[in-house]
Each structure stands twice: as C-alpha cells, then as structure tokens.
Design an enzyme around this catalytic site. Sequence first.
Site, PDB file in Angstrom:
ATOM      1  N   ARG A   1      11.908  -1.727  11.061  1.00 63.27           N
ATOM      2  CA  ARG A   1      10.301  -1.797  11.891  1.00 63.27           C
ATOM      3  C   ARG A   1      10.191  -2.129  12.645  1.00 63.27           C
ATOM      4  NH1 ARG A   1       5.012   0.168   8.238  1.00 63.27           N
ATOM      5  NH2 ARG A   1       4.314  -0.367   9.907  1.00 63.27           N
TER       6      ARG A   1
ATOM      7  N   ARG B   1      -0.435  -8.671  13.419  1.00 58.11           N
ATOM      8  CA  ARG B   1      -1.651  -7.498  12.501  1.00 58.11           C
ATOM      9  C   ARG B   1      -2.476  -8.351  11.396  1.00 58.11           C
ATOM     10  NH1 ARG B   1       4.087  -5.795  10.384  1.00 58.11           N
ATOM     11  NH2 ARG B   1       2.367  -3.911   9.125  1.00 58.11           N
TER      12      ARG B   1
ATOM     13  N   LYS C   1       0.942  -1.420   0.166  1.00 58.05           N
ATOM     14  CA  LYS C   1      -0.279   0.145   0.182  1.00 58.05           C
ATOM     15  C   LYS C   1       0.731   0.625  -0.145  1.00 58.05           C
ATOM     16  CE  LYS C   1      -2.262  -0.455   3.657  1.00 58.05           C
ATOM     17  NZ  LYS C   1      -1.443  -2.209   4.692  1.00 58.05           N
TER      18      LYS C   1
ATOM     19  N   ARG D   1      11.195  -5.577   4.269  1.00 62.84           N
ATOM     20  CA  ARG D   1      11.427  -4.253   5.119  1.00 62.84           C
ATOM     21  C   ARG D   1      12.094  -4.002   5.425  1.00 62.84           C
ATOM     22  NH1 ARG D   1       5.770  -2.059   5.085  1.00 62.84           N
ATOM     23  NH2 ARG D   1       5.923  -2.616   7.395  1.00 62.84           N
TER      24      ARG D   1
ATOM     25  N   ARG E   1      -9.685   0.932   8.892  1.00 59.37           N
ATOM     26  CA  ARG E   1      -8.665   0.071   8.990  1.00 59.37           C
ATOM     27  C   ARG E   1     -10.359  -0.625   9.236  1.00 59.37           C
ATOM     28  NH1 ARG E   1      -3.498   0.803   8.274  1.00 59.37           N
ATOM     29  NH2 ARG E   1      -2.534  -0.370   9.691  1.00 59.37           N
TER      30      ARG E   1
HETATM   31  P1  AMP Z   1       1.222   0.877   8.648  1.00 59.28           P
HETATM   32  O1  AMP Z   1       1.957   1.895   8.577  1.00 59.28           O
HETATM   33  O2  AMP Z   1      -0.345   1.465   7.690  1.00 59.28           O
HETATM   34  O3  AMP Z   1       1.577  -1.189   8.025  1.00 59.28           O
HETATM   35  O4  AMP Z   1       0.475   1.059  10.130  1.00 59.28           O
HETATM   36  C1  AMP Z   1       1.331   0.104  10.862  1.00 59.28           C
HETATM   37  C2  AMP Z   1       0.846   0.228  12.565  1.00 59.28           C
HETATM   38  O5  AMP Z   1       0.267   1.898  12.603  1.00 59.28           O
HETATM   39  C3  AMP Z   1      -0.351  -0.057  12.651  1.00 59.28           C
HETATM   40  O6  AMP Z   1      -0.291  -1.554  12.797  1.00 59.28           O
HETATM   41  C4  AMP Z   1      -1.471   0.053  14.073  1.00 59.28           C
HETATM   42  O7  AMP Z   1      -0.808  -0.340  15.083  1.00 59.28           O
HETATM   43  C5  AMP Z   1      -1.117   1.618  13.463  1.00 59.28           C
HETATM   44  N1  AMP Z   1      -2.008   1.629  12.297  1.00 59.28           N
HETATM   45  C6  AMP Z   1      -2.180   2.932  11.309  1.00 59.28           C
HETATM   46  N2  AMP Z   1      -3.243   3.160  11.103  1.00 59.28           N
HETATM   47  C7  AMP Z   1      -4.156   3.079  11.877  1.00 59.28           C
HETATM   48  C8  AMP Z   1      -5.338   2.950  11.333  1.00 59.28           C
HETATM   49  N3  AMP Z   1      -6.127   3.745  10.554  1.00 59.28           N
HETATM   50  N4  AMP Z   1      -6.137   2.888  12.865  1.00 59.28           N
HETATM   51  C9  AMP Z   1      -5.601   2.528  13.553  1.00 59.28           C
HETATM   52  N5  AMP Z   1      -4.199   1.730  14.140  1.00 59.28           N
HETATM   53  C10 AMP Z   1      -2.964   1.915  12.871  1.00 59.28           C
END
Ligand code: AMP
Length: 220
Positions: free
Chosen positions: A160, A171, A13, A127, A88
């Site tokens: 990360r 996740r 994404k 990554r 989400r």
């Molecule tokens: P991502 O970078 O999109 O993989 O997000 C990394 C982490 O950030 C996720 O595992 C969540 O803990 C948090 N996170 C990102 N976007 C959201 C969201 N829309 N709602 C809740 N937590 C989020």
Amino acid sequence: MQIIMLGPPGAGKGTQSKRLAQKLKVSHISTGDLLRQNEKEQTSLGKDAKDFMNRGLLVPDELVAQMLQERFNATDIKNGFILDGYPRNLNQAKTLEVILEKKQISIDTVIYLDTSVPVIIQRLTGRRVCSGCQANYHIKNMPPKKDGYCDQCNQTLYQRTDDNEATVMKRLDVYKKEVSTLIDYYKEKHLLVEFSADEDAGVVLQKIAEYLSGNDSPKN
Ligand code: AMP
C-alpha cells in the site's frame, strides 16, 4: 452480531475482522477497503479520497459517511457485520448511530485492539496486500507460499502506498488525536472490550472468539 473493531493502523483490525467475520458468518465492512476500491475504479469518491489517503490523513467525514450509508443499504447487513476502520472520530461515531438507528440495528460490542508503536511499524512496513481478494500478508510474519503472489487467488501482492514509515507515523498521529474520545464514548455506553494485539494474530483471534462466546474475559 454487530461489532465495531477499533485500534491503531497496524493493530490487525483487517486480519482479525476478516477471520472473525468468516467464523461468525457475518459481513466484513472495511471503510479503507471500500475507499481503495473506489480509488481503483477511479470513481469521483476515489479521486477525492486518494490524496488524503496517500498523505495518511482522514478522508472528510461527509464523503465516508455517504459511502457507508450506501453500504448499509445492502441486504447482507441484516445477518450482522464487523465494521473495521469506522468510526475514526466522535463525529463519525455519532453519524454511525444515526445510520444504524434508522435501520433499527444496534452495536453489540466494540473491540479495541491495543498495540505498541514498534509492533505497528514492523507490521505495516512489511505488509503486502493481494490485488485480487485484498488478503493481507507480511514479508516476515505471514509470507505467501509463492513470493509475491496470493495463496488464495494467485493474484499479485502489492505494498500500500500509505504503508511507508513516514506515512505510518502521520497516520498514527492522526489516530492518537481522536482515539481517546472514541474509547471514552464507547466505555460510557458499556460496549468497549480491550485486547492486547501485540501477540500473534491467531492468539489474539482466539482470545476474541472466546470472549464473544462468553468463556473468557478480555485483556488477558
Ligand atoms: P485503513 O485501511 O483502515 O488503514 O485506512 C486507510 C486510509 O483510508 C486511512 O488512512 C484514511 O485515509 C482512509 N480511511 C479509512 N477509513 C476512514 C474513515 N472512517 N474516515 C476517514 N478516512 C478513512
């Protein structure tokens, strides 16, 4: 153009959103990036979010909604955006609708990047992210020219904390629980288009770009 990018962690994404945003000259809004920035700057949101993120859980809806609301107050939004990592769950989808309605903005397309589990694990555990510009790399699929450093800004790359296999599985679990409701929600609104994202990022991007320019149909 206003686009939502949906898909499991590891679907690409972030990579697709960044490239597409550049191509379409719109803003890339990633809630994950915004949360990590808050964590880095040790804001109160960052401190509250950190533990959830490290455990692979969703940060509470109200915290993310407030952050997003503030981001949508910025002027660049009027040129269009690609929203990556939000919504989400159904509650977030409805919150987004309220935020956008107030600004009289509507979503044009919701892109769903369908990805298989082995591909997700391989992508996420390999990554690496730039500590400066947040560009993504992969130790095998997309290595930087100089090991450990970003090609674009020469800052160091890091892994990360939530990209280890155990947290990735958590996740995915969290994602699977919510995604089907979200997919149905956008299908009903006739906004959802689906692409297989197991292929190379460049191939997927080309298919999305062709679809958006009206020359092709999705899921091919
Ligand atoms: P991502 O970078 O999109 O993989 O997000 C990394 C982490 O950030 C996720 O595992 C969540 O803990 C948090 N996170 C990102 N976007 C959201 C969201 N829309 N709602 C809740 N937590 C989020």
